[in-house]
Motif scaffolding. Structure first.
Motif, PDB file in Angstrom:
ATOM      1  N   VAL A 265     -31.456 -50.653 -76.208  1.00 55.29           N
ATOM      2  CA  VAL A 265     -32.711 -51.388 -76.011  1.00 55.29           C
ATOM      3  C   VAL A 265     -32.996 -52.178 -77.286  1.00 55.29           C
ATOM      4  O   VAL A 265     -33.152 -51.610 -78.363  1.00 55.29           O
ATOM      5  CB  VAL A 265     -33.877 -50.438 -75.687  1.00 55.29           C
ATOM      6  CG1 VAL A 265     -35.185 -51.226 -75.548  1.00 55.29           C
ATOM      7  CG2 VAL A 265     -33.593 -49.652 -74.415  1.00 55.29           C
ATOM      8  N   THR A 266     -33.029 -53.495 -77.151  1.00 53.64           N
ATOM      9  CA  THR A 266     -33.184 -54.373 -78.308  1.00 53.64           C
ATOM     10  C   THR A 266     -34.369 -55.307 -78.089  1.00 53.64           C
ATOM     11  O   THR A 266     -35.026 -55.275 -77.037  1.00 53.64           O
ATOM     12  CB  THR A 266     -31.902 -55.191 -78.539  1.00 53.64           C
ATOM     13  OG1 THR A 266     -31.657 -56.002 -77.378  1.00 53.64           O
ATOM     14  CG2 THR A 266     -30.698 -54.277 -78.769  1.00 53.64           C
ATOM     15  N   LEU A 267     -34.631 -56.154 -79.072  1.00 51.06           N
ATOM     16  CA  LEU A 267     -35.779 -57.058 -79.026  1.00 51.06           C
ATOM     17  C   LEU A 267     -35.338 -58.510 -79.150  1.00 51.06           C
ATOM     18  O   LEU A 267     -34.372 -58.824 -79.854  1.00 51.06           O
ATOM     19  CB  LEU A 267     -36.752 -56.747 -80.170  1.00 51.06           C
ATOM     20  CG  LEU A 267     -37.369 -55.351 -80.197  1.00 51.06           C
ATOM     21  CD1 LEU A 267     -38.182 -55.169 -81.473  1.00 51.06           C
ATOM     22  CD2 LEU A 267     -38.237 -55.101 -78.964  1.00 51.06           C
ATOM     23  N   VAL A 268     -36.066 -59.358 -78.438  1.00 52.79           N
ATOM     24  CA  VAL A 268     -35.997 -60.795 -78.671  1.00 52.79           C
ATOM     25  C   VAL A 268     -37.428 -61.287 -78.864  1.00 52.79           C
ATOM     26  O   VAL A 268     -38.392 -60.587 -78.512  1.00 52.79           O
ATOM     27  CB  VAL A 268     -35.315 -61.542 -77.503  1.00 52.79           C
ATOM     28  CG1 VAL A 268     -33.845 -61.216 -77.444  1.00 52.79           C
ATOM     29  CG2 VAL A 268     -36.007 -61.231 -76.179  1.00 52.79           C
ATOM     30  N   PHE A 269     -37.562 -62.479 -79.438  1.00 55.93           N
ATOM     31  CA  PHE A 269     -38.883 -62.996 -79.784  1.00 55.93           C
ATOM     32  C   PHE A 269     -39.004 -64.430 -79.269  1.00 55.93           C
ATOM     33  O   PHE A 269     -38.127 -65.265 -79.520  1.00 55.93           O
ATOM     34  CB  PHE A 269     -39.093 -62.967 -81.305  1.00 55.93           C
ATOM     35  CG  PHE A 269     -38.962 -61.585 -81.882  1.00 55.93           C
ATOM     36  CD1 PHE A 269     -40.057 -60.747 -81.978  1.00 55.93           C
ATOM     37  CD2 PHE A 269     -37.724 -61.114 -82.326  1.00 55.93           C
ATOM     38  CE1 PHE A 269     -39.937 -59.470 -82.504  1.00 55.93           C
ATOM     39  CE2 PHE A 269     -37.593 -59.844 -82.855  1.00 55.93           C
ATOM     40  CZ  PHE A 269     -38.708 -59.016 -82.951  1.00 55.93           C
ATOM     41  N   GLN A 270     -40.104 -64.693 -78.526  1.00 55.97           N
ATOM     42  CA  GLN A 270     -40.330 -66.052 -78.031  1.00 55.97           C
ATOM     43  C   GLN A 270     -41.474 -66.693 -78.815  1.00 55.97           C
ATOM     44  O   GLN A 270     -42.591 -66.163 -78.849  1.00 55.97           O
ATOM     45  CB  GLN A 270     -40.662 -66.050 -76.546  1.00 55.97           C
ATOM     46  CG  GLN A 270     -40.755 -67.471 -75.985  1.00 55.97           C
ATOM     47  CD  GLN A 270     -40.744 -67.508 -74.476  1.00 55.97           C
ATOM     48  OE1 GLN A 270     -41.375 -66.670 -73.834  1.00 55.97           O
ATOM     49  NE2 GLN A 270     -40.039 -68.472 -73.887  1.00 55.97           N
ATOM     50  N   PRO A 271     -41.216 -67.839 -79.441  1.00 59.49           N
ATOM     51  CA  PRO A 271     -42.237 -68.491 -80.267  1.00 59.49           C
ATOM     52  C   PRO A 271     -43.416 -69.006 -79.444  1.00 59.49           C
ATOM     53  O   PRO A 271     -43.286 -69.340 -78.259  1.00 59.49           O
ATOM     54  CB  PRO A 271     -41.479 -69.646 -80.923  1.00 59.49           C
ATOM     55  CG  PRO A 271     -40.039 -69.246 -80.871  1.00 59.49           C
ATOM     56  CD  PRO A 271     -39.903 -68.486 -79.583  1.00 59.49           C
ATOM     57  N   GLY A 278     -48.742 -78.528 -82.781  1.00 59.02           N
ATOM     58  CA  GLY A 278     -47.328 -78.183 -82.689  1.00 59.02           C
ATOM     59  C   GLY A 278     -46.891 -77.111 -83.667  1.00 59.02           C
ATOM     60  O   GLY A 278     -45.727 -76.713 -83.686  1.00 59.02           O
ATOM     61  N   ARG A 279     -47.816 -76.618 -84.488  1.00 55.79           N
ATOM     62  CA  ARG A 279     -47.469 -75.598 -85.491  1.00 55.79           C
ATOM     63  C   ARG A 279     -47.140 -74.273 -84.803  1.00 55.79           C
ATOM     64  O   ARG A 279     -47.806 -73.873 -83.864  1.00 55.79           O
ATOM     65  CB  ARG A 279     -48.632 -75.411 -86.461  1.00 55.79           C
ATOM     66  CG  ARG A 279     -48.351 -74.422 -87.603  1.00 55.79           C
ATOM     67  CD  ARG A 279     -49.546 -74.347 -88.569  1.00 55.79           C
ATOM     68  NE  ARG A 279     -50.714 -73.761 -87.925  1.00 55.79           N
ATOM     69  CZ  ARG A 279     -50.947 -72.443 -87.875  1.00 55.79           C
ATOM     70  NH1 ARG A 279     -50.090 -71.593 -88.429  1.00 55.79           N
ATOM     71  NH2 ARG A 279     -52.041 -71.993 -87.297  1.00 55.79           N
ATOM     72  N   ILE A 280     -46.102 -73.600 -85.282  1.00 56.13           N
ATOM     73  CA  ILE A 280     -45.736 -72.289 -84.740  1.00 56.13           C
ATOM     74  C   ILE A 280     -46.751 -71.262 -85.248  1.00 56.13           C
ATOM     75  O   ILE A 280     -46.918 -71.084 -86.461  1.00 56.13           O
ATOM     76  CB  ILE A 280     -44.310 -71.890 -85.167  1.00 56.13           C
ATOM     77  CG1 ILE A 280     -43.314 -72.968 -84.726  1.00 56.13           C
ATOM     78  CG2 ILE A 280     -43.938 -70.540 -84.556  1.00 56.13           C
ATOM     79  CD1 ILE A 280     -43.316 -73.238 -83.240  1.00 56.13           C
ATOM     80  N   THR A 281     -47.422 -70.603 -84.318  1.00 53.47           N
ATOM     81  CA  THR A 281     -48.486 -69.674 -84.698  1.00 53.47           C
ATOM     82  C   THR A 281     -48.075 -68.210 -84.600  1.00 53.47           C
ATOM     83  O   THR A 281     -48.701 -67.345 -85.219  1.00 53.47           O
ATOM     84  CB  THR A 281     -49.703 -69.894 -83.796  1.00 53.47           C
ATOM     85  OG1 THR A 281     -49.302 -69.708 -82.426  1.00 53.47           O
ATOM     86  CG2 THR A 281     -50.258 -71.300 -83.976  1.00 53.47           C
ATOM     87  N   GLY A 282     -47.071 -67.920 -83.803  1.00 53.29           N
ATOM     88  CA  GLY A 282     -46.671 -66.527 -83.650  1.00 53.29           C
ATOM     89  C   GLY A 282     -45.514 -66.394 -82.685  1.00 53.29           C
ATOM     90  O   GLY A 282     -44.917 -67.389 -82.240  1.00 53.29           O
ATOM     91  N   VAL A 283     -45.203 -65.144 -82.339  1.00 54.97           N
ATOM     92  CA  VAL A 283     -44.126 -64.860 -81.384  1.00 54.97           C
ATOM     93  C   VAL A 283     -44.555 -63.692 -80.505  1.00 54.97           C
ATOM     94  O   VAL A 283     -45.395 -62.873 -80.894  1.00 54.97           O
ATOM     95  CB  VAL A 283     -42.801 -64.493 -82.092  1.00 54.97           C
ATOM     96  CG1 VAL A 283     -42.243 -65.670 -82.868  1.00 54.97           C
ATOM     97  CG2 VAL A 283     -42.982 -63.279 -82.998  1.00 54.97           C
ATOM     98  N   GLU A 284     -43.970 -63.645 -79.319  1.00 51.79           N
ATOM     99  CA  GLU A 284     -44.135 -62.465 -78.462  1.00 51.79           C
ATOM    100  C   GLU A 284     -42.841 -61.663 -78.485  1.00 51.79           C
ATOM    101  O   GLU A 284     -41.751 -62.223 -78.304  1.00 51.79           O
ATOM    102  CB  GLU A 284     -44.464 -62.860 -77.025  1.00 51.79           C
ATOM    103  CG  GLU A 284     -44.646 -61.642 -76.121  1.00 51.79           C
ATOM    104  CD  GLU A 284     -44.953 -61.976 -74.674  1.00 51.79           C
ATOM    105  OE1 GLU A 284     -45.134 -61.033 -73.868  1.00 51.79           O
ATOM    106  OE2 GLU A 284     -45.000 -63.185 -74.328  1.00 51.79           O
ATOM    107  N   ALA A 285     -42.963 -60.368 -78.751  1.00 50.46           N
ATOM    108  CA  ALA A 285     -41.798 -59.479 -78.754  1.00 50.46           C
ATOM    109  C   ALA A 285     -41.500 -59.041 -77.324  1.00 50.46           C
ATOM    110  O   ALA A 285     -42.388 -58.579 -76.603  1.00 50.46           O
ATOM    111  CB  ALA A 285     -42.064 -58.251 -79.620  1.00 50.46           C
ATOM    112  N   LEU A 286     -40.246 -59.201 -76.900  1.00 47.56           N
ATOM    113  CA  LEU A 286     -39.823 -58.870 -75.545  1.00 47.56           C
ATOM    114  C   LEU A 286     -38.621 -57.933 -75.609  1.00 47.56           C
ATOM    115  O   LEU A 286     -37.713 -58.125 -76.425  1.00 47.56           O
ATOM    116  CB  LEU A 286     -39.443 -60.135 -74.777  1.00 47.56           C
ATOM    117  CG  LEU A 286     -40.540 -61.207 -74.666  1.00 47.56           C
ATOM    118  CD1 LEU A 286     -39.940 -62.525 -74.185  1.00 47.56           C
ATOM    119  CD2 LEU A 286     -41.647 -60.746 -73.729  1.00 47.56           C
TER     120      LEU A 286
END
Length: 501
Positions: A265-271, A278-286
């Motif tokens: 079980v691993t993680l990926v992150f969607q910005p 257009g500034r990157i504010t965070g990510v969701e861990a999936l």
């Protein structure tokens, strides 16, 4: 390996090693029962292990004890002093002995039926499901206790519906039971429905909530039919109800328990980015499951397998710990990002969940303000008051709170205003409707306006086209995520993606 009685460990372990039984973990998951002492208690223990579907080796001082050991459920034999029978041939022999006992009708069930020959009789065959999964997740001792608890529930159903003399309940290998009822078929049908309902309810043993479920089949007696024929028809009827215990999800549930321990079980992150700047504010861990045979599996199948195996809470806790540990160790170029992680409805029911979660965050030195916890709107509805209290605790500690998949459930001002929430995340289907008909756009606009009227920021999920992005920005949506911005990616890819912007 577990030896019974305990004194046998010292006396026989060396002999088992010499006989070639213990090589690495070859006997790590088997009970070894010594019949050379207290044979009656040993036979009772073998039967209990068979009822719990657990492999068991019988240690024999006399070859004549082999028959009773196999009949009681032993799957392996070791003759002390030399000579080993093992493996598939003995397991098959045990199955044949049990099948022969069933067919003969000479056991307790056959005797009960014979005493009521001529009366209307119905057999209810109950096969417990998911016991292997419970054994894998929580240990075989709990599995044994679970079978006994299930038997008590079935017995309670029978006691409530019929006189004691008109019912019988016999435990059979499988594991499962046969309930016998003398009387109208309608009474047996009602009993079967109540048994199914009783076994579907979660069991709570040793502080663990476990869901079993069952397959159930009925067969009624026929004029001049021998009891053995009725028993055989009941077994065939059970076979005709299908193989739920062997379906893909059951197999996945077994795989998942091993996969969590193996680091699959691993993680990926969607910005996520601001629609205005257009500034990157965070990510969701999936979460992703790197299944050795099926490849990468998403969260939906991952949690479906966990639910089937009764380890959904363990999986949720595992993922939360993965997220927090990984984010706490992020390099400086990622340390400014906020991180969203998902809670499950079961998390909301856990005693002192918020306090335990915050203690773990503090132990890792993570600022609370970097974390956003997400819960689906349907997940909130089971106990809105308790959910509000838990989310208020997290929010008061500095975490932010988001309602995920907004627009798929019970969206209303009435319950939104009672919750301590910072964000609404528009469900992918709702966000994509912005580029649909005018009516679709009115619905999306209404959801955004409702959120903004309560002072909540709106995040759109699943944005895939420039048209969707532009229209969402026009309607006042603050943040978006989706393939238009970036696909979910692992940590090294995320660091490279951030550096390249």
């Amino acid at each position: 390996m577990r030896l019974w009685p305990a004194a046998a460990a010292t006396r026989h372990e060396t002999a088992l090693v010499r006989a070639g039984w213990i090589v690495g973990d070859a006997l790590a998951d088997i009970d070894v029962v010594d019949l050379s002492e207290a044979p009656d208690e040993a036979i009772t223990r073998l039967r209990a292990l068979a009822d719990a579907n657990r492999p068991a080796m019988a240690l024999l001082a006399d070859p004549s004890d082999a028959g009773p050991a196999v009949a009681a459920g032993a799957t392996h034999l070791h003759l002390l002093g030399g000579g080993i029978e093992l493996g598939d041939s003995l397991s098959a022999a045990a199955r044949l002995v049990r099948a022969r006992e069933r067919r003969s009708g000479d056991g307790a069930l056959g005797q009960w039926l014979a005493q009521r020959q001529g009366d209307s009789q119905t057999l209810i065959r109950v096969q417990l499901l998911r016991l292997d999964l419970v054994n894998a997740a929580h240990g075989r001792d709990l599995g044994t206790s679970l079978v006994a608890a299930a038997e008590r529930r079935v017995a309670s159903v029978l006691e409530a519906l019929a006189d004691e003399d008109d019912t019988a309940l016999i435990r059979v290998p499988g594991p499962g039971f046969v309930a016998a009822i003398a009387g109208p078929v309608d009474l047996a049908i009602l009993a079967a429905a109540r048994i199914e309902e009783a076994l579907d309810r979660p069991f709570r043993l040793e502080g663990v909530a476990v869901t079993l479920g069952a397959r159930i089949a009925l067969a009624g007696s026929r004029p001049d039919e021998h009891s053995a024929a009725l028993i055989a028809r009941t077994e065939r009827a059970l076979g005709d109800t299908g193989g739920e215990a062997n379906d893909e999800l059951e197999e996945l549930a077994l795989d998942l328990h091993r996969g969590m321990s193996a680091g699959q079980v691993t993680l990926v992150f969607q910005p996520q980015a601001s629609l205005e700047t257009g500034r990157i504010t965070g990510v969701e861990a999936l979460a992703r499951w790197q299944h050795p045979r099926l490849g990468a599996l998403g969260a939906e199948r991952l949690f479906a397998a966990a639910e089937r195996g009764g380890i959904a809470l363990a999986l949720s806790d595992h993922i939360q710990r993965l997220v927090l540990a990984q984010v706490a160790a992020w390099p400086p170029e990622l340390s400014r990002l906020s991180v969203s992680l998902n809670l499950t409805p079961a998390d909301l029911d856990r005693p002192r969940f918020a306090e335990t979660f915050l203690d773990h965050v503090d132990a890792l030195g993570l600022p609370h303000g970097r974390l956003t916890v997400e819960i689906t709107e349907t997940g909130l509805m089971a106990d809105l008051t308790a959910a509000a209290a838990l989310l208020a605790t997290l929010r008061a500690a500095g975490c932010r709170v988001a309602i995920d998949d907004f627009g798929t459930g019970y969206s209303s001002l009435a319950w939104l205003k009672s919750l301590p929430v910072d964000y609404l995340k528009l469900d992918k289907s709702l966000a994509q409707d912005i580029a649909g008909t005018e009516r679709d756009r009115v619905v999306v606009r209404g959801a955004i306006d409702m959120a903004r009227s309560l002072g909540l920021s709106v995040v759109a999920e699943g944005v895939e086209t420039e048209k969707q992005r532009a229209l969402l920005a026009e309607e006042g949506c603050a943040t978006y995520q989706g393939f238009l911005l970036a696909e979910p990616m692992d940590e090294p890819a995320l660091a490279a993606w951030i550096a390249g912007r």
